[in-house]
Design a protein around this motif. Sequence first.
Motif, short mmCIF file in Angstrom:
data_model
loop_
_atom_site.label_atom_id
_atom_site.label_comp_id
_atom_site.label_asym_id
_atom_site.label_seq_id
_atom_site.Cartn_x
_atom_site.Cartn_y
_atom_site.Cartn_z
N LYS A 163 -11.63 -24.85 -4.80
CA LYS A 163 -10.84 -24.60 -6.19
C LYS A 163 -10.76 -23.82 -7.35
O LYS A 163 -10.15 -22.83 -7.50
CB LYS A 163 -10.27 -26.25 -7.13
CG LYS A 163 -9.43 -25.74 -7.73
CD LYS A 163 -8.27 -27.14 -8.32
CE LYS A 163 -7.19 -27.00 -8.87
NZ LYS A 163 -7.35 -28.22 -9.48
N ASN A 190 -5.75 -18.07 -2.87
CA ASN A 190 -4.30 -19.36 -3.24
C ASN A 190 -4.69 -20.11 -1.80
O ASN A 190 -3.79 -21.74 -2.71
CB ASN A 190 -3.37 -18.49 -3.56
CG ASN A 190 -3.36 -17.89 -4.68
OD1 ASN A 190 -3.74 -18.16 -5.40
ND2 ASN A 190 -2.55 -16.18 -3.94
N THR A 247 -5.98 -24.63 -2.83
CA THR A 247 -5.17 -25.95 -2.80
C THR A 247 -5.80 -26.78 -2.11
O THR A 247 -5.18 -27.74 -1.92
CB THR A 247 -3.70 -25.44 -2.26
OG1 THR A 247 -3.49 -24.71 -1.00
CG2 THR A 247 -2.66 -24.49 -3.95
N THR A 248 -6.22 -26.49 -1.35
CA THR A 248 -6.95 -27.15 -0.14
C THR A 248 -7.93 -27.75 -0.10
O THR A 248 -8.08 -28.70 1.41
CB THR A 248 -7.04 -26.49 1.75
OG1 THR A 248 -7.66 -24.88 1.53
CG2 THR A 248 -5.10 -26.36 1.50
#
Length: 241
Positions: A196, A186, A190-191
């Motif tokens: 992704k 997770n 997002t980073t």
Amino acid sequence: MNEERYILFDQYLQSEMTAAEKTDFEKQLAEDPEFASEFETFKTVQLQLENKFGFEAEREAFKENLTQISEKHFNKNKPKVVLMRPWYYAVAASIIILFGLFFFDYNQNPSFNDYNHPGQAHFTERSTTNVHLLQAEKAFNTRKFKDAIPFFEVALKEAKTPEIQYYYGVSLLETSEYKKAETVFNELKTTSPVYKDKSLWNLALIKLKQKDYKGCKQILQTISQDYEDYDEVQELLDALD
């Protein structure tokens, strides 16, 4: 149950493994709950066969007839006529009902093992000084995921990169540490744009391994069609429909 595991289980029960193979097998039993559960199911089926037949020749004949039934009913392109004695039908029917077509690998829901491809980690080409990372890579590539985890954790403290995070998350997934694996993927989704879709795919696999098919499908539907392995995403979506 896939055929490779069936053969592996049978080799273990028939004492056909080398000492090293037996050690690795028992280690996986201890570390992988799903693997252990499938092995217990396999042993139950073996016991059922022994109780029904008693002799190896008849046991093998029964397994062959089950294979023929599978081909007759589930391979419509190759129809076959199967001749069996009436009592074979009764036993075959009971085994099929009790154990979900165990010998056929026939299941209405997709299996985690069919879509689980951990791959290989390759850190050494870019880093030969991080000892813990080298140890993590070696353990990961030899499928000793539980051993790899503490090495990854130390390596991440020294240099937290998306690549190390990713393989750490995969190791957690392989050892069924679902909550930790979800936290890693997770964060990664997002980073790191590069990881992704890979992270989303592994989040879907976490759900699949836990037989949360609805949750798995929901995550799969968020993966971009530009993902390099989208064909497999679509295949799993089709299997879940």
